[in-house]
Scaffold this motif. Structure first.
Motif, PDB file in Angstrom:
ATOM      1  N   ASP A 299       3.329 -27.009  68.530  1.00 47.92           N
ATOM      2  CA  ASP A 299       4.094 -26.262  67.521  1.00 47.92           C
ATOM      3  C   ASP A 299       5.596 -26.486  67.652  1.00 47.92           C
ATOM      4  N   ASP A 300       6.001 -27.502  68.402  1.00 49.60           N
ATOM      5  CA  ASP A 300       7.401 -27.865  68.634  1.00 49.60           C
ATOM      6  C   ASP A 300       8.119 -26.932  69.602  1.00 49.60           C
ATOM      7  N   SER A 301       7.421 -26.002  70.212  1.00 48.32           N
ATOM      8  CA  SER A 301       8.043 -25.145  71.220  1.00 48.32           C
ATOM      9  C   SER A 301       8.008 -25.857  72.569  1.00 48.32           C
ATOM     10  N   ALA A 302       8.635 -25.244  73.557  1.00 45.21           N
ATOM     11  CA  ALA A 302       8.671 -25.833  74.899  1.00 45.21           C
ATOM     12  C   ALA A 302       8.362 -24.763  75.929  1.00 45.21           C
ATOM     13  N   THR A 303       7.490 -25.091  76.841  1.00 42.44           N
ATOM     14  CA  THR A 303       7.161 -24.205  77.952  1.00 42.44           C
ATOM     15  C   THR A 303       7.920 -24.660  79.181  1.00 42.44           C
ATOM     16  N   ASN A 316       7.438 -19.541  77.585  1.00 41.91           N
ATOM     17  CA  ASN A 316       7.517 -20.359  76.387  1.00 41.91           C
ATOM     18  C   ASN A 316       8.726 -19.980  75.554  1.00 41.91           C
ATOM     19  N   TYR A 317       9.359 -20.994  74.937  1.00 44.27           N
ATOM     20  CA  TYR A 317      10.557 -20.787  74.122  1.00 44.27           C
ATOM     21  C   TYR A 317      10.418 -21.579  72.820  1.00 44.27           C
ATOM     22  N   THR A 318      10.793 -20.948  71.722  1.00 42.95           N
ATOM     23  CA  THR A 318      10.772 -21.640  70.437  1.00 42.95           C
ATOM     24  C   THR A 318      11.747 -22.804  70.433  1.00 42.95           C
ATOM     25  N   SER A 500      12.398 -14.915  76.819  1.00 42.78           N
ATOM     26  CA  SER A 500      11.342 -15.832  76.406  1.00 42.78           C
ATOM     27  C   SER A 500      10.603 -15.312  75.185  1.00 42.78           C
ATOM     28  N   ASN A 501       9.717 -16.138  74.643  1.00 42.46           N
ATOM     29  CA  ASN A 501       8.775 -15.683  73.634  1.00 42.46           C
ATOM     30  C   ASN A 501       7.800 -14.690  74.265  1.00 42.46           C
ATOM     31  N   THR A 510       9.901 -12.083  78.874  1.00 46.08           N
ATOM     32  CA  THR A 510      10.516 -12.102  80.201  1.00 46.08           C
ATOM     33  C   THR A 510      11.980 -12.485  80.063  1.00 46.08           C
ATOM     34  N   ALA A 511      12.842 -11.735  80.731  1.00 45.35           N
ATOM     35  CA  ALA A 511      14.276 -12.021  80.744  1.00 45.35           C
ATOM     36  C   ALA A 511      14.647 -12.654  82.076  1.00 45.35           C
TER      37      ALA A 511
END
Length: 589
Positions: A299-303, A316-318, A500-501, A510-511
């Motif tokens: 989905d083009d996001s990155a973990t 995970n981050y958009t 994070s997502n 999570t911060a």
């Protein structure tokens, strides 16, 4: 309870915690030093010094690599090119100054580059990115302000600005040969060194980017047509050496390796040739790919996989940029200093924020979540004529820090008032305002006076820090605009953090707190009692040590609005401090 800096609660509550078997499927700092991305935290040619760079391909695959030098104040690109490495190849170059003071790159290495301009011919750095293409300050290209918003505006030539910074190396993909006939497009063969040690056809790679060439005709958005490039696979490592011939110094360091930066997941590529995987191959002269291109999911996001206290946390981050920042995030750094005058000790820290420009290069009016974890969201120029609506001011983009000094006998002291020199008028607390900062211990740094070790002047990103009567010891430097609680010595809130997502199972974000940071401590010593004719200059360099901290937000929450602080007490649990302490009456996890 177990007292970890990155809490057990985060590790236990995040679904999909990665084991070593699948670390490569997510963005991660590779402790073995191999990766798809290499970051060299500092280069300099100040005071006659040279910076030597090496890039090593440990794999049996030929690779396309982007090499990018950026200056220290606002990470503006000053030189980039495409490098095509043979299998098991090494590329080396030297960065020096020409007679006009302009940084120039020279190499005798025969590995292919596009443009092909490196055959022992010095290539000068270029100021176009901050002077013409993407202004820092509209209407002002040759000055900075030293001493904060009320400090003096001092001239800064392009040559002086480009003379220090850092380096990014990003693998764009693996080369392969298309077809079998001798007339076919064969980039892997062309880049490969023969028995003479020379690639077979660098000119073929250059012509592929010429008008009508195979690569020049590719649409990088659709990735269509014959390409001869597959997805990146990693396996790069590198090193840097800062050399001062006059002093007899060679400061060596390893490049930081980010692995799992990008993978071809669910990307369809229309090609009828062998291979056909999506890649990151962009034309020379393009500012792409950058650290914003991280991508691990369909989905083009990155973990991001973050290693802390023997555990791996997967977030995970958009935005791919956030995944890169996440693996570099630290609440603060530890390192030593030594300024013992018996042997003329001089110590300096390099503190580099390699993703800062990508988070902050935008108009102040657009300030928002994309800027996290950085907090300076104002165009706060004192002069109305320089208020252009951009975040970068003549004194940089500032982030407040907290420092705590220790000598070697466990005694400690905190700064009193403004500890950096020159001070920022009207602000009693310390701040780092540039992309690559040099912090000089017990040195009075002025606009034009160079620091003792790295030779960086105040207008180039250096500042002094006072440790009082301590002559040697260590320092804890925290990246948080909030002040410590004077009773507990810990924080009641965080200003610098990255969210994070939400986790698919717990619906909790999570911060991670702090800033994405790299750097090292460099020191010089001299034995003034050495016998005549005996060389007695000594130097050392040690990477910073980092402490990571983070915690989960309550289920369903997104965190405070941009530039609002995040309370340490979340869901009844408070994070412990980096020293493992737990304030009386608080619950720590």
């Amino acid at each position: 309870m177990k007292k970890n800096a990155l809490t057990t609660a985060v590790v236990a509550g995040v679904a999909g915690v990665a084991g070593l078997a699948n670390v490569a499927t997510a963005v991660n700092l590779n402790p073995d030093g191999l990766g798809q991305v290499l970051i060299y935290p500092y280069y300099t040619v100040n005071e006659g010094q040279a910076s030597l760079i090496s890039i090593v391909n440990t794999t049996n695959q030929a690779k396309a690599v982007k090499v990018r030098f950026v200056e220290s104040l606002n990470s503006a690109e000053v030189l980039d090119f495409n490098l095509y490495l043979s299998r098991f190849d090494v590329w080396t170059a030297a960065l020096t100054q020409d007679t006009n003071g302009t940084p120039v790159l020279t190499t005798a290495d025969r590995s292919c580059t596009v443009p092909d301009v490196f055959a022992n011919q010095p290539v000068a750095f270029r100021p176009f990115e901050f002077q013409e293409n993407n202004f820092d300050i509209v209407g002002l290209i040759d000055a900075v302000r030293v001493g904060g918003s009320g400090g003096s505006l001092v001239p800064l030539s392009p040559e002086e600005r480009m003379s220090q910074g850092y380096l990014e190396v990003i693998e764009m993909g693996v080369l392969f040969d298309e077809g079998t006939a001798s007339s076919s497009f064969r980039p892997a063969t062309w880049a490969t060194h023969g028995s003479s040690g020379v690639p077979s056809n660098c000119a073929g790679l250059v012509s592929a980017w010429d008008s009508g060439g195979v690569w020049q005709s590719i649409d990088p958005n659709n990735q269509t047509g014959p390409r001869g490039v597959n997805s990146p696979t990693g396996g790069l490592f590198g090193s840097g050496v800062i050399v001062d011939v006059d002093f007899g110094r060679a400061l060596t360091y390893n490049a930081t390796a980010i692995d799992g930066f990008w993978r071809n997941t669910g990307l369809a590529v229309n090609t009828a040739t062998t291979g056909g995987e999506a890649d990151l191959h962009f034309r020379p002269g393009s500012t792409f790919p950058s650290l914003e291109f991280a991508r691990t999911e369909a989905d083009d996001s990155a973990t991001a996989n973050i290693f802390a206290n023997g555990s791996v946390v997967s977030l995970n981050y958009t935005a791919g940029l956030n995944a890169v920042s996440a693996v570099l995030m630290s609440e603060g750094i530890f390192n030593e200093f030594n300024i013992e005058q018996g042997f003329l000790g001089a110590s300096e820290w390099v503190v580099t924020f390699p993703t800062k420009r990508a988070h902050t290069y935008q108009a102040a009016a657009a300030a928002g979540e994309a800027q996290r974890p950085f907090t300076d969201a104002a165009d706060s120029e004192a002069s109305s004529s320089l208020r252009d609506g951009l975040l970068f001011d003549t004194y940089g983009i500032c982030e407040t820090i907290n420092t705590l000094f220790f000598d070697r006998e466990e005694r400690t002291r905190a700064p009193v008032g403004s500890d950096f020199s020159p001070p920022r008028p009207g602000q009693a607390r310390d701040a780092l305002c540039w992309e690559a900062n040099v912090v000089a211990f017990n040195q009075t740094v002025t606009a034009d006076a160079p620091t003792a070790v790295l030779g960086t002047a105040g207008k180039q990103g250096a500042q002094g820090i006072t440790v009082g009567t301590f002559s040697a010891g260590w320092v804890r430097m925290d990246f948080n605009a909030a002040s410590r609680n004077p009773t507990s010595g810990l924080y009641d809130s965080y200003s610098n953090f990255l969210v994070s997502n939400p986790n698919a199972t717990t619906n909790r974000r999570t911060a991670l707190v702090g800033l994405p940071v790299l750097g090292f401590w460099a020191a010089d010593y001299q034995n003034t009692a050495a016998a005549a004719g005996v060389r007695a200059n000594y130097s050392q360099l040690h990477d910073h040590r980092y402490f990571r901290n983070g915690f989960q937000l309550p289920a369903g929450t997104t965190g405070p609005a941009y530039n609002a602080p995040l309370s340490v007490v979340v869901g009844g649990a408070r994070l412990i401090g980096a020293d493992g302490s737990c304030p009386q009456g608080q619950t720590c996890s």
